[in-house]
Design a protein around this motif. Structure first.
Motif, short mmCIF file in Angstrom:
data_model
loop_
_atom_site.label_atom_id
_atom_site.label_comp_id
_atom_site.label_asym_id
_atom_site.label_seq_id
_atom_site.Cartn_x
_atom_site.Cartn_y
_atom_site.Cartn_z
N ARG A 52 -154.79 -1.99 -27.46
CA ARG A 52 -153.62 -1.94 -28.35
C ARG A 52 -153.82 -0.95 -29.50
O ARG A 52 -152.91 -0.73 -30.30
CB ARG A 52 -153.35 -3.32 -28.92
N GLY A 53 -155.01 -0.37 -29.60
CA GLY A 53 -155.23 0.66 -30.60
C GLY A 53 -156.30 0.36 -31.63
O GLY A 53 -156.60 1.20 -32.47
N ASP A 54 -156.91 -0.83 -31.58
CA ASP A 54 -158.00 -1.14 -32.50
C ASP A 54 -159.25 -0.40 -32.05
O ASP A 54 -159.67 -0.50 -30.89
CB ASP A 54 -158.30 -2.65 -32.49
N THR A 55 -159.87 0.35 -32.94
CA THR A 55 -161.02 1.16 -32.57
C THR A 55 -162.16 0.97 -33.56
O THR A 55 -162.00 0.41 -34.63
CB THR A 55 -160.67 2.66 -32.51
N HIS A 56 -163.32 1.46 -33.17
CA HIS A 56 -164.51 1.47 -34.03
C HIS A 56 -164.84 0.08 -34.54
O HIS A 56 -165.17 -0.11 -35.71
CB HIS A 56 -164.33 2.48 -35.17
N MET A 57 -164.77 -0.88 -33.62
CA MET A 57 -165.13 -2.27 -33.90
C MET A 57 -166.55 -2.52 -33.41
O MET A 57 -167.08 -1.77 -32.59
CB MET A 57 -164.16 -3.22 -33.19
N PRO A 58 -167.18 -3.60 -33.88
CA PRO A 58 -168.50 -3.96 -33.35
C PRO A 58 -168.45 -4.19 -31.84
O PRO A 58 -167.47 -4.72 -31.32
CB PRO A 58 -168.84 -5.25 -34.10
#
Length: 280
Positions: free
Chosen positions: A225-231
């Motif tokens: 959905r577009g969430d990036t650079h997460m753990p």
């Protein structure tokens, strides 16, 4: 592949004392570092315990002269960190205009000379062109990339070209891989960017075809959905694909998670160490 590690409690209210933190470092040739953008504050507060910091060279016209080199050197030395750099994020590598292309190479060489004086080992370069859909411009990109890689070599810095095909000016994964092969350029493979471009299939296809080109990794997790650079572990990437195609990887791995929560940063480093069968 399932990645199961103990949950990490948020450290937002009680950050670890990074000045005294010690961690086991990788026991093979691989190194695990941290991207810190162009922030010396972030480097100082989060990078202890890693092998290197990847420091971003911003777009401003007074860079790199405006960077506090003494503070940068001191921050690296006090934490025992090596240095890699990220070249400007928004600067295309090639355009249809020869004079502009010459200026781009000259600009990148000036930054690479600065990085070389600081003993940086690698410099990440986004694989971008003004119009990535104009196939006639691909030979121009190849020539520009070859010139920038050569400029890096002349200053003792390995230029690694990064996949950003999910962005407006980024070359598609397969095109970037083919051109890197053509000009013998090493690659910074951003696992999350590949997922954003073409899902886990894109990660698998690129590594199946070009794993031997990969010298540097950017690791983080992503949701479609577009969430990036997460753990790592918070998103949808199958990091088993990385394990499958990069077994024995002895390059550099930069954790690119957009948080200052040191516990979460270390957890992602530990997870990628598990994936690549080393220790952190």
């Amino acid at each position: 592949m399932s990645l199961v590690r103990p949950p990490v409690a948020s450290t937002a209210s009680a950050a670890p004392d990074t000045s005294v933190m010690t961690l086991a470092l990788p026991d093979a040739g691989m190194e695990i570092g941290l991207t810190v953008g162009d922030s010396l504050d972030r480097l100082e507060s989060t990078a202890a315990g890693f092998d290197f910091a990847e420091f971003g060279v911003a777009e401003a016209g007074d860079v790199p002269e405006s960077i506090d080199v003494d503070r940068l050197r001191r921050a690296l030395d006090e934490r025992g960190l090596e240095l890699d750099v990220h070249l400007p994020f928004k600067q295309d590598v090639s355009t249809p205009v020869p004079e502009i292309n010459e200026a781009i190479v000259a600009h990148q060489e000036r930054l690479l000379a600065w990085a070389g004086r600081l003993d940086a080992r690698k410099a990440v370069l986004h694989g971008t062109v003004r119009n990535p859909h104009d196939t006639d411009q691909r030979p121009t990109f190849a020539s520009q990339l070859a010139d920038i890689v050569a400029a890096g070599e002349s200053h003792g810095v390995e230029v690694v070209v990064e996949n950003v095909g999910h962005q407006a000016h980024g070359l598609p994964l397969s095109v970037l891989g083919d051109i890197a092969e053509e000009v013998d350029a090493p690659v910074c493979f951003d696992v999350g960017h590949a997922y954003m471009e073409d899902g886990n299939d894109g990660v698998e296809r690129f590594l199946r075809g070009y794993a031997d080109r990969v010298s540097h990794l950017h690791v983080h997790d992503v949701r479609g959905r577009g969430d990036t650079h997460m753990p790592i572990g918070a998103g949808e990437i199958d990091y088993g694909l990385v394990s499958e195609h990069l077994a024995g990887f002895d390059g550099t791995v930069a954790v690119e998670v957009f948080t200052d929560d040191v516990g979460l940063l270390h957890d992602t480093a530990g997870r990628v160490a598990d994936v690549l069968d080393t220790e952190f």
